[in-house]
Scaffold this motif. Structure first.
Motif, PDB file in Angstrom:
ATOM      1  N   UNK A  62      38.839 -21.512  27.187  1.00 44.84           N
ATOM      2  CA  UNK A  62      39.171 -20.383  28.054  1.00 44.84           C
ATOM      3  C   UNK A  62      39.881 -19.288  27.270  1.00 44.84           C
ATOM      4  N   UNK A  63      40.695 -19.685  26.288  1.00 50.06           N
ATOM      5  CA  UNK A  63      41.412 -18.710  25.475  1.00 50.06           C
ATOM      6  C   UNK A  63      40.431 -17.838  24.696  1.00 50.06           C
ATOM      7  N   UNK A  64      39.410 -18.480  24.122  1.00 48.83           N
ATOM      8  CA  UNK A  64      38.414 -17.722  23.354  1.00 48.83           C
ATOM      9  C   UNK A  64      37.583 -16.817  24.268  1.00 48.83           C
ATOM     10  N   UNK A  65      37.294 -17.318  25.477  1.00 52.34           N
ATOM     11  CA  UNK A  65      36.529 -16.516  26.428  1.00 52.34           C
ATOM     12  C   UNK A  65      37.314 -15.276  26.844  1.00 52.34           C
ATOM     13  N   UNK A  66      38.617 -15.442  27.051  1.00 50.46           N
ATOM     14  CA  UNK A  66      39.456 -14.306  27.418  1.00 50.46           C
ATOM     15  C   UNK A  66      39.525 -13.283  26.286  1.00 50.46           C
ATOM     16  N   UNK A  67      39.658 -13.789  25.068  1.00 49.62           N
ATOM     17  CA  UNK A  67      39.720 -12.897  23.913  1.00 49.62           C
ATOM     18  C   UNK A  67      38.425 -12.106  23.764  1.00 49.62           C
ATOM     19  N   UNK A  68      37.291 -12.789  23.947  1.00 51.12           N
ATOM     20  CA  UNK A  68      36.002 -12.116  23.827  1.00 51.12           C
ATOM     21  C   UNK A  68      35.822 -11.068  24.922  1.00 51.12           C
ATOM     22  N   UNK A  69      36.223 -11.423  26.129  1.00 56.75           N
ATOM     23  CA  UNK A  69      36.107 -10.487  27.248  1.00 56.75           C
ATOM     24  C   UNK A  69      36.980  -9.259  27.018  1.00 56.75           C
ATOM     25  N   UNK A  70      38.187  -9.487  26.500  1.00 56.60           N
ATOM     26  CA  UNK A  70      39.088  -8.376  26.229  1.00 56.60           C
ATOM     27  C   UNK A  70      38.503  -7.446  25.167  1.00 56.60           C
ATOM     28  N   UNK A  71      37.921  -8.016  24.108  1.00 55.26           N
ATOM     29  CA  UNK A  71      37.342  -7.206  23.051  1.00 55.26           C
ATOM     30  C   UNK A  71      36.167  -6.388  23.565  1.00 55.26           C
ATOM     31  N   UNK A  72      35.340  -7.000  24.415  1.00 57.02           N
ATOM     32  CA  UNK A  72      34.178  -6.300  24.941  1.00 57.02           C
ATOM     33  C   UNK A  72      34.571  -5.134  25.839  1.00 57.02           C
ATOM     34  N   UNK A  73      35.750  -5.234  26.459  1.00 51.40           N
ATOM     35  CA  UNK A  73      36.177  -4.191  27.382  1.00 51.40           C
ATOM     36  C   UNK A  73      37.062  -3.126  26.726  1.00 51.40           C
ATOM     37  N   UNK A  74      37.339  -3.300  25.440  1.00 52.15           N
ATOM     38  CA  UNK A  74      38.107  -2.284  24.741  1.00 52.15           C
ATOM     39  C   UNK A  74      37.252  -1.046  24.507  1.00 52.15           C
ATOM     40  N   UNK A  75      37.817   0.097  24.744  1.00 53.52           N
ATOM     41  CA  UNK A  75      37.131   1.367  24.517  1.00 53.52           C
ATOM     42  C   UNK A  75      37.846   2.071  23.376  1.00 53.52           C
ATOM     43  N   UNK A  76      37.260   2.013  22.196  1.00 50.67           N
ATOM     44  CA  UNK A  76      37.931   2.585  21.029  1.00 50.67           C
ATOM     45  C   UNK A  76      38.127   4.090  21.193  1.00 50.67           C
ATOM     46  N   UNK A  77      37.204   4.748  21.884  1.00 51.11           N
ATOM     47  CA  UNK A  77      37.343   6.192  22.081  1.00 51.11           C
ATOM     48  C   UNK A  77      38.567   6.500  22.939  1.00 51.11           C
ATOM     49  N   UNK A  78      38.751   5.746  24.009  1.00 49.09           N
ATOM     50  CA  UNK A  78      39.890   5.982  24.895  1.00 49.09           C
ATOM     51  C   UNK A  78      41.203   5.754  24.156  1.00 49.09           C
ATOM     52  N   UNK A  79      41.237   4.714  23.337  1.00 49.06           N
ATOM     53  CA  UNK A  79      42.450   4.408  22.583  1.00 49.06           C
ATOM     54  C   UNK A  79      42.700   5.462  21.516  1.00 49.06           C
ATOM     55  N   UNK A  80      41.631   5.884  20.840  1.00 49.94           N
ATOM     56  CA  UNK A  80      41.776   6.777  19.693  1.00 49.94           C
ATOM     57  C   UNK A  80      42.093   8.219  20.083  1.00 49.94           C
ATOM     58  N   UNK A  81      41.595   8.670  21.217  1.00 56.13           N
ATOM     59  CA  UNK A  81      41.645  10.110  21.514  1.00 56.13           C
ATOM     60  C   UNK A  81      43.042  10.729  21.433  1.00 56.13           C
ATOM     61  N   UNK A  82      44.077  10.121  22.017  1.00 56.64           N
ATOM     62  CA  UNK A  82      45.402  10.752  21.902  1.00 56.64           C
ATOM     63  C   UNK A  82      45.860  10.898  20.450  1.00 56.64           C
ATOM     64  N   UNK A  83      45.519   9.937  19.621  1.00 58.26           N
ATOM     65  CA  UNK A  83      45.882  10.000  18.208  1.00 58.26           C
ATOM     66  C   UNK A  83      45.113  11.129  17.516  1.00 58.26           C
TER      67      UNK A  83
END
Length: 255
Positions: A62-83
């Motif tokens: 379950x830990x690996x599944x959560x990690x994979x799900x979190x990575x798939x839902x990360x939006x690098x553009x959303x995170x990067x834009x303010x920077x």
């Protein structure tokens, strides 16, 4: 309650090192075995740890599944834009963010220069893969056989006299970029445009995106643009830290 949560979470890095028995977990936490067992049972119920037939515990699926799900839902553009926006405010030049998708390197974000002379790049548009600094960073991170296979099938248009002329030259450039950890395009695509770029890395250290600062010669010379490299790399590192979870969002936002 906070101490209980802290102890439970402390079990996970231990099990990441390999399976451990109850005594090892209790010793690492500095608690009685009964306390360690209660924590392990709770984590087991949530699928975060798994008890093997030899009575040792390991990380649960379950830990690996959560990690994979979190990575798939990360939006690098959303995170990067303010920077990217802060860097643009500081230097005034055009800032790009790019990723590789299905063999193409695409711009997925752009913050325009404050100067009258601007670049004609567009979000969603593929970059000139054999010369663009962001492309060099993304491709340099590929395993060597993949880099060579890709280099062999690319065309090498001579946009300017400084364009990459062939596969061997391209592979040498990628090897250099891979070693130094940053890239440039100094008049390789357009004679009058220079660019310096840095990689954005995920939790596993792989390059997930690349960001760059570009400017025409009439605004700054290539040498002047290169003085921004430390600032570009710090911005890329800040985005990497937030994207990979190494840096809390609140801290990244306050820098």
């Amino acid at each position: 309650m906070s101490q209980t949560v802290d102890r439970a979470l402390s079990i996970l890095p231990l099990l990441a090192e390999g399976p451990a028995d109850l005594g090892q977990v209790a010793d690492r936490l500095g608690v009685h075995k009964s306390t360690a067992l209660r924590l392990l049972r709770t984590l087991h119920e949530h699928g975060l740890v798994y008890r093997q037939s030899d009575q040792r515990y390991r990380l649960g699926a379950r830990l690996f599944a959560l990690a994979q799900e979190a990575m798939e839902n990360l939006d690098v553009r959303e995170i990067a834009h303010p920077h990217l926006a802060r860097l643009n405010t500081a230097c005034g030049h055009t800032v790009h963010l790019a990723v590789i998708e299905e063999g193409e390197v695409l711009y997925i974000d752009k913050v325009e220069s404050r100067y009258p002379v601007r670049m004609y790049s567009r979000i969603g548009k593929p970059v000139a893969i054999t010369v663009a600094a962001v492309a060099k960073l993304l491709l340099a991170d590929l395993p060597e056989p993949e880099r060579r296979a890709l280099a062999d099938k690319l065309d090498y248009p001579m946009y300017t006299a400084r364009s990459t002329p062939n596969a061997e030259a391209f592979l040498r450039e990628l090897a250099k970029v891979r070693e130094q950890g940053w890239a440039t395009d100094l008049g390789g695509h357009e004679e009058s445009i220079n660019c310096v770029a840095a990689p954005i890395r995920g939790a596993d250290g792989r390059v997930v995106a690349a960001m760059s600062v570009s400017a025409p010669n009439v605004v700054v010379t290539a040498d002047e643009l290169l003085t921004l490299l430390p600032q570009v790399r710090r911005t890329a590192d800040a985005i990497s830290g937030e994207y990979s979870g190494r840096t809390p969002i609140t801290e990244a936002g306050n820098r």
